[in-house]
Write a protein that holds these residues in place. Structure first.
Motif, PDB file in Angstrom:
ATOM      1  N   LEU A 140       0.817  -1.213   0.000  1.00  0.00           N
ATOM      2  CA  LEU A 140       0.000   0.000   0.000  1.00  0.00           C
ATOM      3  C   LEU A 140       0.851   1.263   0.000  1.00  0.00           C
ATOM      4  CD1 LEU A 140      -2.766  -1.069   2.551  1.00  0.00           C
ATOM      5  CD2 LEU A 140      -2.846  -1.157   0.046  1.00  0.00           C
ATOM      6  N   LEU A 141       2.154   1.108   0.299  1.00  0.00           N
ATOM      7  CA  LEU A 141       3.063   2.246   0.345  1.00  0.00           C
ATOM      8  C   LEU A 141       4.114   2.107  -0.761  1.00  0.00           C
ATOM      9  CD1 LEU A 141       3.683   2.487   4.210  1.00  0.00           C
ATOM     10  CD2 LEU A 141       2.127   3.885   2.819  1.00  0.00           C
ATOM     11  N   PRO A 142       4.607   3.238  -1.267  1.00  0.00           N
ATOM     12  CA  PRO A 142       5.656   3.170  -2.303  1.00  0.00           C
ATOM     13  C   PRO A 142       6.920   2.518  -1.762  1.00  0.00           C
ATOM     14  CG  PRO A 142       4.656   5.362  -2.219  1.00  0.00           C
ATOM     15  CD  PRO A 142       4.162   4.610  -1.017  1.00  0.00           C
ATOM     16  N   CYS A 143       7.578   1.766  -2.607  1.00  0.00           N
ATOM     17  CA  CYS A 143       8.816   1.103  -2.203  1.00  0.00           C
ATOM     18  C   CYS A 143       9.966   2.106  -2.150  1.00  0.00           C
ATOM     19  CB  CYS A 143       9.161  -0.017  -3.188  1.00  0.00           C
ATOM     20  SG  CYS A 143       7.873  -1.278  -3.356  1.00  0.00           S
ATOM     21  N   GLY A 445       2.985  -0.776  -8.014  1.00  0.00           N
ATOM     22  CA  GLY A 445       4.223  -1.003  -8.756  1.00  0.00           C
ATOM     23  C   GLY A 445       4.594  -2.454  -8.882  1.00  0.00           C
ATOM     24  N   ALA A 446       4.301  -3.273  -7.867  1.00  0.00           N
ATOM     25  CA  ALA A 446       4.608  -4.700  -7.933  1.00  0.00           C
ATOM     26  C   ALA A 446       3.674  -5.386  -8.924  1.00  0.00           C
ATOM     27  CB  ALA A 446       4.460  -5.324  -6.553  1.00  0.00           C
ATOM     28  N   PRO A 447       4.163  -6.394  -9.640  1.00  0.00           N
ATOM     29  CA  PRO A 447       3.328  -7.064 -10.643  1.00  0.00           C
ATOM     30  C   PRO A 447       2.107  -7.739 -10.006  1.00  0.00           C
ATOM     31  CG  PRO A 447       5.651  -7.620 -10.928  1.00  0.00           C
ATOM     32  CD  PRO A 447       5.540  -6.910  -9.623  1.00  0.00           C
ATOM     33  N   THR A 448       0.942  -7.569 -10.632  1.00  0.00           N
ATOM     34  CA  THR A 448      -0.287  -8.236 -10.210  1.00  0.00           C
ATOM     35  C   THR A 448      -0.539  -9.403 -11.152  1.00  0.00           C
ATOM     36  OG1 THR A 448      -1.200  -6.132  -9.440  1.00  0.00           O
ATOM     37  CG2 THR A 448      -2.741  -7.958  -9.762  1.00  0.00           C
ATOM     38  N   ILE A 449      -0.635 -10.613 -10.590  1.00  0.00           N
ATOM     39  CA  ILE A 449      -0.760 -11.815 -11.405  1.00  0.00           C
ATOM     40  C   ILE A 449      -2.178 -11.931 -11.962  1.00  0.00           C
ATOM     41  CG2 ILE A 449      -0.441 -14.297 -11.503  1.00  0.00           C
ATOM     42  CD1 ILE A 449       2.094 -12.714 -10.951  1.00  0.00           C
ATOM     43  N   VAL A 450      -2.260 -12.038 -13.287  1.00  0.00           N
ATOM     44  CA  VAL A 450      -3.542 -12.201 -13.968  1.00  0.00           C
ATOM     45  C   VAL A 450      -3.739 -13.691 -14.250  1.00  0.00           C
ATOM     46  CG1 VAL A 450      -4.873 -11.614 -16.035  1.00  0.00           C
ATOM     47  CG2 VAL A 450      -3.355  -9.917 -14.993  1.00  0.00           C
ATOM     48  N   PRO A 451      -4.951 -14.241 -13.994  1.00  0.00           N
ATOM     49  CA  PRO A 451      -5.168 -15.688 -14.215  1.00  0.00           C
ATOM     50  C   PRO A 451      -5.263 -16.061 -15.694  1.00  0.00           C
ATOM     51  CG  PRO A 451      -7.195 -14.633 -13.532  1.00  0.00           C
ATOM     52  CD  PRO A 451      -6.129 -13.583 -13.428  1.00  0.00           C
TER      53      PRO A 451
END
Length: 571
Positions: A140-143, A445-451
């Motif tokens: 939820l916070l920027p890296c 920013g982190a990749p969200t896995i799509v099914p």
């Protein structure tokens, strides 16, 4: 009778001893001769391990930037492009150093140690958390981004690794070819060379990258250190078997001499002046009319005295060699954009794979994102074998003619565009699934896995691999045939220069698209990568048109010889 028999036995014994000694001397003379097939295990062994080293650290670099340095995905691809560009420039520098000053053995030995130092330091970045920013635990916070010091250490390490790997990649191939005296042996050697190169690339982009993703980055980079160490040991172990070719001077020196001499003598009139011919050149052909300004470089005037070469005087052959090089550069430039498109394709494929389901069926085994590029390499190697052994012979048998290098390159352009179309369609499908599952706007920013299965990427990767099977051999054949004889040893290095310029160009195009549109986002689900692929397709089609124009205007060496014969016969 007994005395005669004794004399006969002694004589035969002496002859036998003489033959034995002579045979022993011939054996040792034969085996003391440097070069030949004795050097093959040392050359190919070091080539295999050094290739595995390069693939192991650079093949997964984008993922390492994103997951361990908290670098945004698009920024990671741009840094990666610069790294690959630098690594592709250094083979040119390595060729110049080995040809002009130090010889291949010394250059390979030094650069392989530099590579070892760079990969060792890269292992330390994975081992010590203080060399990297803290991990991004709260999505939820920027890296937290790397500090200037951490960036400085990282870029220094990448520079060392680029210099080391770039300086050995093509130089070791040239040195291996120098070990053989006949063209047939050289051809066999290069077959083994490319086989080992592709084998090392596939091993590193599958096994080593799997260890990095699923076991430990430290262990994965440590494997690269071990491979590099073995490569250095193998290469140095063959020191007493290698044939050493003394540096003969860089052919680029003659190019510079022609330009400087032409500038210095630009005001000299060609009337009543003779031309300077090479001692070994028995022809007295007047320099061609194309690029006539360069002919001034070969004008011999009184102030030149008895000199045959200087920075004010070059030979006619050197002038004509430079003209040949200038004439082929438009064709070469048409492949620069193509190389840039391939670079962007490879980068975006990795980003796509990071956001897709990489499991095989229902198993727990997950394919590393960077390992998908090995499918491209496999498709290229398999296609080259099928084309060379099956398709091309069958085509020649049916039609009576063979595909020229230009025709092979043209087919590569077409397949490259089709591969980009396939990528656009796969990405459109991925975005459609992401929207259906309400996965847009969820990530910082982190990749969200799509099914959706990442195996869909096999389609564009296979097409692009087949396109490389046409492009790579076609370009090497064209440059080797058309480049001046004095530049043939460096003609294959032009492929490396293509990659370098192309990857720098891809960095610029990526930055332009990112700054002027909203299509490229760090989270691909929020962007429109499919539109980017369509734009790249259009660029590829326009570039193919440019290639066709250059190909139609290009005159082969054979065409020019035939034209000269026609002029002679008509006169």
């Amino acid at each position: 009778m007994e005395l005669n028999q004794t004399r006969k036995d002694v004589k035969e014994e002496n002859i036998s001893q003489h033959n034995t000694i002579e045979g022993t001397n011939n054996f040792f003379n034969k085996h003391n001769k440097r070069g030949g097939w004795t050097t093959l295990p040392f050359i190919l062994g070091s080539m295999l391990t050094l290739t595995m080293t390069a693939g192991g650290w650079i093949g997964n670099l984008i993922v390492y930037f994103i997951t361990k340095y908290n670098i945004k995905s698009i920024d990671a691809t741009q840094i990666f492009n610069v790294v690959v560009g630098c690594m592709s420039f250094f083979p040119i520098a390595g060729a110049i150093l080995s040809d002009s000053f130090y010889g291949s053995f010394a250059v390979i030995a030094v650069f392989s140690f530099v590579s070892l130092l760079g990969v060792t330091l890269m292992t330390l970045t994975a081992s010590f958390p203080s060399l990297r920013p803290p991990p991004c635990t709260n999505k939820l916070l920027p890296c937290e981004s790397p500090s200037k010091l951490q960036y400085g250490v990282l870029y220094t390490i990448l520079g060392l690794a680029c210099i080391g790997i770039g300086g050995t990649r093509f130089t070791i191939g040239t040195m291996g070819a120098d070990q053989y005296e006949d063209s047939n042996s050289v051809g066999i050697y290069f077959n083994w060379y490319f086989f080992v190169y592709y084998a090392g690339t596939v091993i590193s982009t599958t096994a080593i990258i799997y260890v990095q993703d699923n076991v430990s980055w430290t262990v994965g980079f440590a494997i690269c250190v071990v491979c590099n160490t073995i490569g250095v040991i193998l290469f140095l172990s063959g020191k007493n078997f290698y044939r050493r070719i003394k540096p003969k001077g860089s052919p680029f020196t003659s190019i510079a001499r022609v330009i400087i001499a032409a500038v210095r003598k630009r005001k000299v009139s060609s009337r009543n002046q003779g031309y300077n011919y090479d001692i070994n050149d028995k022809s007295t052909t007047i320099p061609s009319d194309s690029f006539r300004f360069l002919n001034h470089g070969a004008l011999k005037i009184e102030s030149d005295g008895l000199k045959t070469r200087s920075w004010s005087l070059s030979t006619v052959q050197e002038v004509e060699d430079l003209k040949t090089l200038i004439k082929i550069m438009p064709l070469w430039s048409s492949s620069v954009m193509l190389s840039g498109l391939v670079g962007m394709f490879n980068n975006f494929i990795i980003l796509q794979a990071l956001t897709m389901d990489r499991h095989l069926g229902g198993s727990k085994f997950r394919i590393p994102a960077s390992s998908f590029l090995s499918l491209d390499t496999l498709a290229t190697s398999i296609s080259i074998f099928i084309l060379d052994r099956l398709i091309f012979p069958m085509w020649k048998k049916l039609t009576g003619w063979s595909l020229t290098p230009l025709q092979q390159i043209g087919l590569g352009h077409v397949l490259n565009a089709l591969g980009l179309v396939a990528s656009a369609l796969v990405e459109a499908r991925r975005l459609h699934v992401a929207r259906d599952h309400h996965m847009v706007g969820l990530s910082t920013g982190a990749p969200t896995i799509v099914p959706i299965s990442a195996l869909w990427l096999m389609v564009p990767l296979t097409i692009m691999g087949i396109s490389q099977a046409f492009l790579f051999p076609g370009q090497i054949s064209l440059y080797y045939q058309e480049f001046p004889t004095s530049l043939r040893s460096t003609s294959t290095a032009m492929i490396s220069l293509l990659v370098a310029v192309g990857f720098y160009l891809s960095t610029a195009i990526t930055g332009l698209i990112r700054n002027s549109t909203s299509w490229l986002k760090d989270d691909l689900n929020d962007g429109r990568l499919d539109i980017v692929f369509w734009v790249l397709t259009v660029i590829g089609v326009v570039n193919f048109g440019y290639f066709l124009v250059c190909a139609m205007m290009f005159k082969h060496k054979l065409d020019k010889q035939d034209q000269n014969l026609d002029n002679v016969s008509s006169s």
